[in-house]
Design a protein around this motif. Structure first.
Motif, PDB file in Angstrom:
ATOM      1  N   PHE A 162     -17.565  -2.756  -4.063  1.00  8.72           N
ATOM      2  CA  PHE A 162     -16.724  -3.415  -5.064  1.00  8.72           C
ATOM      3  C   PHE A 162     -15.714  -4.327  -4.373  1.00  8.72           C
ATOM      4  N   ALA A 163     -15.179  -3.899  -3.242  1.00  6.17           N
ATOM      5  CA  ALA A 163     -14.232  -4.734  -2.496  1.00  6.17           C
ATOM      6  C   ALA A 163     -14.907  -6.014  -2.006  1.00  6.17           C
ATOM      7  N   THR A 164     -16.136  -5.906  -1.537  1.00  2.14           N
ATOM      8  CA  THR A 164     -16.862  -7.085  -1.067  1.00  2.14           C
ATOM      9  C   THR A 164     -17.031  -8.093  -2.196  1.00  2.14           C
ATOM     10  N   ARG A 165     -17.424  -7.620  -3.346  1.00  4.34           N
ATOM     11  CA  ARG A 165     -17.620  -8.509  -4.500  1.00  4.34           C
ATOM     12  C   ARG A 165     -16.290  -9.092  -4.979  1.00  4.34           C
ATOM     13  N   THR A 166     -15.268  -8.265  -5.013  1.00  2.00           N
ATOM     14  CA  THR A 166     -13.962  -8.724  -5.483  1.00  2.00           C
ATOM     15  C   THR A 166     -13.385  -9.774  -4.546  1.00  2.00           C
ATOM     16  N   ARG A 167     -13.532  -9.556  -3.242  1.00  2.00           N
ATOM     17  CA  ARG A 167     -13.015 -10.544  -2.292  1.00  2.00           C
ATOM     18  C   ARG A 167     -13.783 -11.853  -2.383  1.00  2.00           C
ATOM     19  N   ALA A 168     -15.081 -11.798  -2.671  1.00  2.00           N
ATOM     20  CA  ALA A 168     -15.843 -13.038  -2.859  1.00  2.00           C
ATOM     21  C   ALA A 168     -15.314 -13.796  -4.079  1.00  2.00           C
ATOM     22  N   LEU A 169     -15.029 -13.069  -5.137  1.00  2.00           N
ATOM     23  CA  LEU A 169     -14.450 -13.672  -6.337  1.00  2.00           C
ATOM     24  C   LEU A 169     -13.084 -14.275  -6.011  1.00  2.00           C
ATOM     25  N   LEU A 170     -12.244 -13.509  -5.323  1.00  2.00           N
ATOM     26  CA  LEU A 170     -10.913 -13.996  -4.965  1.00  2.00           C
ATOM     27  C   LEU A 170     -10.989 -15.210  -4.050  1.00  2.00           C
ATOM     28  N   LEU A 173       0.810  -1.216   0.000  1.00  2.00           N
ATOM     29  CA  LEU A 173       0.000   0.000   0.000  1.00  2.00           C
ATOM     30  C   LEU A 173       0.841   1.262   0.000  1.00  2.00           C
ATOM     31  N   SER A 174       2.022   1.187   0.536  1.00  2.00           N
ATOM     32  CA  SER A 174       2.860   2.391   0.625  1.00  2.00           C
ATOM     33  C   SER A 174       3.757   2.593  -0.594  1.00  2.00           C
ATOM     34  N   ARG A 175       3.725   1.683  -1.533  1.00  2.00           N
ATOM     35  CA  ARG A 175       4.542   1.822  -2.747  1.00  2.00           C
ATOM     36  C   ARG A 175       4.072   2.990  -3.596  1.00  2.00           C
ATOM     37  N   ARG A 176       5.002   3.564  -4.306  1.00  2.00           N
ATOM     38  CA  ARG A 176       4.655   4.564  -5.316  1.00  2.00           C
ATOM     39  C   ARG A 176       4.130   3.828  -6.541  1.00  2.00           C
ATOM     40  N   GLY A 177       3.429   4.530  -7.369  1.00  2.00           N
ATOM     41  CA  GLY A 177       2.907   3.928  -8.586  1.00  2.00           C
ATOM     42  C   GLY A 177       1.401   4.039  -8.633  1.00  2.00           C
ATOM     43  N   SER A 178       0.844   3.388  -9.610  1.00  2.00           N
ATOM     44  CA  SER A 178      -0.590   3.494  -9.837  1.00  2.00           C
ATOM     45  C   SER A 178      -1.363   2.606  -8.867  1.00  2.00           C
ATOM     46  N   ALA A 179      -2.632   2.958  -8.714  1.00  2.00           N
ATOM     47  CA  ALA A 179      -3.516   2.128  -7.901  1.00  2.00           C
ATOM     48  C   ALA A 179      -3.681   0.757  -8.558  1.00  2.00           C
ATOM     49  N   ARG A 180      -3.680   0.707  -9.862  1.00  2.00           N
ATOM     50  CA  ARG A 180      -3.802  -0.576 -10.569  1.00  2.00           C
ATOM     51  C   ARG A 180      -2.610  -1.473 -10.244  1.00  2.00           C
ATOM     52  N   GLU A 181      -1.423  -0.919 -10.197  1.00  2.00           N
ATOM     53  CA  GLU A 181      -0.248  -1.725  -9.847  1.00  2.00           C
ATOM     54  C   GLU A 181      -0.386  -2.290  -8.434  1.00  2.00           C
ATOM     55  N   ARG A 182      -0.865  -1.469  -7.516  1.00  2.00           N
ATOM     56  CA  ARG A 182      -1.071  -1.952  -6.147  1.00  2.00           C
ATOM     57  C   ARG A 182      -2.199  -2.972  -6.083  1.00  2.00           C
ATOM     58  N   LEU A 183      -3.245  -2.777  -6.882  1.00  2.00           N
ATOM     59  CA  LEU A 183      -4.335  -3.746  -6.927  1.00  2.00           C
ATOM     60  C   LEU A 183      -3.834  -5.091  -7.460  1.00  2.00           C
ATOM     61  N   ASP A 184      -3.044  -5.062  -8.503  1.00  2.00           N
ATOM     62  CA  ASP A 184      -2.463  -6.304  -9.023  1.00  2.00           C
ATOM     63  C   ASP A 184      -1.579  -6.976  -7.967  1.00  2.00           C
ATOM     64  N   GLY A 185      -0.816  -6.186  -7.223  1.00  2.00           N
ATOM     65  CA  GLY A 185       0.003  -6.736  -6.148  1.00  2.00           C
ATOM     66  C   GLY A 185      -0.840  -7.358  -5.047  1.00  2.00           C
ATOM     67  N   TYR A 186      -1.937  -6.716  -4.712  1.00  2.00           N
ATOM     68  CA  TYR A 186      -2.872  -7.232  -3.710  1.00  2.00           C
ATOM     69  C   TYR A 186      -3.411  -8.588  -4.154  1.00  2.00           C
ATOM     70  N   ARG A 195     -10.328  -3.768   4.340  1.00  2.00           N
ATOM     71  CA  ARG A 195      -9.950  -2.357   4.529  1.00  2.00           C
ATOM     72  C   ARG A 195      -8.853  -1.951   3.546  1.00  2.00           C
ATOM     73  N   ASP A 196      -7.860  -2.810   3.366  1.00  2.00           N
ATOM     74  CA  ASP A 196      -6.757  -2.475   2.467  1.00  2.00           C
ATOM     75  C   ASP A 196      -7.209  -2.437   1.011  1.00  2.00           C
ATOM     76  N   LEU A 197      -8.100  -3.345   0.634  1.00  2.00           N
ATOM     77  CA  LEU A 197      -8.622  -3.320  -0.734  1.00  2.00           C
ATOM     78  C   LEU A 197      -9.469  -2.072  -0.960  1.00  2.00           C
ATOM     79  N   VAL A 198     -10.297  -1.708   0.007  1.00  2.00           N
ATOM     80  CA  VAL A 198     -11.094  -0.481  -0.104  1.00  2.00           C
ATOM     81  C   VAL A 198     -10.179   0.725  -0.296  1.00  2.00           C
ATOM     82  N   ALA A 199      -9.083   0.783   0.418  1.00  2.00           N
ATOM     83  CA  ALA A 199      -8.152   1.911   0.295  1.00  2.00           C
ATOM     84  C   ALA A 199      -7.578   2.000  -1.116  1.00  2.00           C
TER      85      ALA A 199
END
Length: 181
Positions: A138-146, A58-71, A115-119
């Motif tokens: 969206f986080a709730t749905r995404t976590r169910a998928l994951l 979460l503290s990395r620089r870069g795009s939110a998409r990059e952090r989402l992919d990392g998550y 919480r971290d996904l919502v952020a």
């Protein structure tokens, strides 16, 4: 954690675990009281390590998409019988009969991931990287998928290897979250 992953909690005896870690079963029972408590504390320890990794992500620089992919990379198991995910499967299996305290501790772990996904999602929406979605929903749905895909990977269902799942999740994100130009 490795012992639970290899044998499952039903195949684990406190005496056998004690021999493996060089302690008596009585000593283990003194600290953990029950196998269920041992399981939950092991999951909490494992999640503490992953929580530190998520914090760094979460503290990395870069795009939110990059952090989402990392998550997503951090969330999805490495493969069948992934030790961390085996712990989760064992905890979920015992949740219906767990005491309220144990259920609350499990919920706290789940909440940290949420919480971290919502952020990440809220940041992406605010920057215009993501469509205007409700980050919590969206986080709730995404976590169910994951969770669903991750269970398939962890139990080794054919056609649901880690790479396939990561590809499917990224496609879902592209289709539902990334603004069309």
């Amino acid at each position: 954690m490795d012992t639970v992953a290899a044998r499952g909690l039903d195949g684990l005896t406190m005496a056998g675990l004690g021999r493996r870690v060089g302690m008596s079963s009585g000593h283990l029972l003194y600290y953990f009281r029950t196998k269920d408590e041992l399981l939950l504390q092991t999951l909490e320890w494992s999640e503490g390590r992953l929580g530190a990794e998520r914090g760094a992500l979460l503290s990395r620089r870069g795009s939110a998409r990059e952090r989402l992919d990392g998550y997503v990379d951090l969330y999805v198991p490495d493969g069948p019988r992934d030790p961390h995910w085996t712990l989760w499967l064992e905890v979920w299996n015992r949740s219906q009969n767990a005491a309220e305290d144990a259920r609350a501790r499990q919920a706290a772990i789940e909440w940290a991931w949420h919480r971290d996904l919502v952020a990440i999602l809220a940041e992406g929406v605010s920057r215009g990287e993501f469509r205007a979605v409700d980050p919590d929903r969206f986080a709730t749905r995404t976590r169910a998928l994951l969770d669903g895909y991750s269970v398939h990977v962890a139990v080794g269902l054919p056609g649901t290897g880690r790479d396939e799942v990561l590809s499917q999740v990224r496609e879902f994100i592209d289709e539902t979250l990334i603004p069309r130009t």
